[in-house]
Scaffold this active site. Structure first.
Site, PDB file in Angstrom:
ATOM      1  CD  GLU A  95     -43.024 -65.800 -33.289  1.00  0.00           C
ATOM      2  OE1 GLU A  95     -43.889 -64.926 -33.048  1.00  0.00           O
ATOM      3  OE2 GLU A  95     -42.653 -66.065 -34.437  1.00  0.00           O
ATOM      4  CD  GLU A 102     -44.807 -58.606 -34.712  1.00  0.00           C
ATOM      5  OE1 GLU A 102     -45.673 -59.167 -33.991  1.00  0.00           O
ATOM      6  OE2 GLU A 102     -44.610 -58.910 -35.903  1.00  0.00           O
TER       7      GLU A 102
END
Length: 166
Positions: A95, A102
Site C-alpha cells: 500500500e 500514485e
C-alpha cells in the site's frame, strides 16, 4: 512527453547541485544521530499522511487491528504470530509503494494519461496480490483456532436453543 525526456528535464543539473561543495559521502550529507532520528520522523509523517488521505490505508489499519485483536483473543503461538506479522507487513508495504507511485504519477502528469493509468493499475495490482496472500495466511493461521472455538461453543448453543418446528 517521453520518459527519457521527462527524466532529463526533471533531473537536469540536480546531481551537480547536490555535490557542489560537499564531500564524497552519499548525498554529501555527513552522518549524525540527530539526522537519523529526523529521518524516522519523516517516515512516520509519511505513514500518517497515507492513513489520513488514503481510504484503503484506513481499511488496512482496521484489518491489521482486527487481526492483532483476533490473535490476542485466540492466544495464537509465536510461530503463528510470525506469519501474521509477515502478512500485515506485506500489505502495508504494498500500500505504501502504491500510494507513492500514485502520488508521483499525479505530480508528473495531472491530466489523464493511459500510460500513467497502466502504471497505477499495476501498482494497485501489487496491493491486491499482497492482500489476497495476507487473507490466505490469516485464514490458515486464525481459521483452526476459530473453528475450535466455534466447535466448543456449538454444543452449548444446541442445548439452549429450542428445537426447530416448521
Amino acid at each position: 512527453m517521453h520518459c527519457a525526456c521527462m527524466e532529463r528535464s526533471l533531473f537536469a543539473g540536480r546531481s551537480q547541485r547536490l555535490t557542489d561543495g560537499m564531500d564524497d559521502r552519499p548525498n554529501g550529507i555527513p552522518f549524525s544521530p540527530r539526522a537519523r532520528l529526523a529521518s524516522f520522523g519523516h517516515a512516520w509523517r509519511g505513514l500518517r499522511r497515507m492513513v489520513q488521505r488514503e481510504h484503503n490505508a484506513r481499511i488496512h489499519l482496521a484489518a491489521s487491528l482486527g487481526v492483532i485483536g483476533a490473535g490476542l483473543f485466540l492466544h495464537v503461538g509465536i510461530a503463528d504470530w510470525r506469519w501474521l506479522v509477515v502478512a500485515i507487513t506485506m500489505v502495508w508495504l504494498a500500500e505504501a509503494f502504491n500510494t507513492a507511485v500514485e502520488n508521483l504519477c499525479d505530480h508528473v502528469e495531472p491530466a489523464f494519461d493511459p500510460a500513467i493509468g497502466r502504471v497505477k493499475d499495476m501498482a494497485a495490482g501489487a496491493v491486491l496480490i499482497a492482500s489476497l496472500a495476507a487473507a490466505a495466511i490469516g485464514l490458515l493461521t486464525l481459521g483452526p483456532p476459530i473453528l475450535a472455538l466455534l466447535g466448543a461453543a456449538l454444543p452449548a448453543l444446541r442445548l439452549t436453543l429450542p428445537p426447530f418446528s416448521g
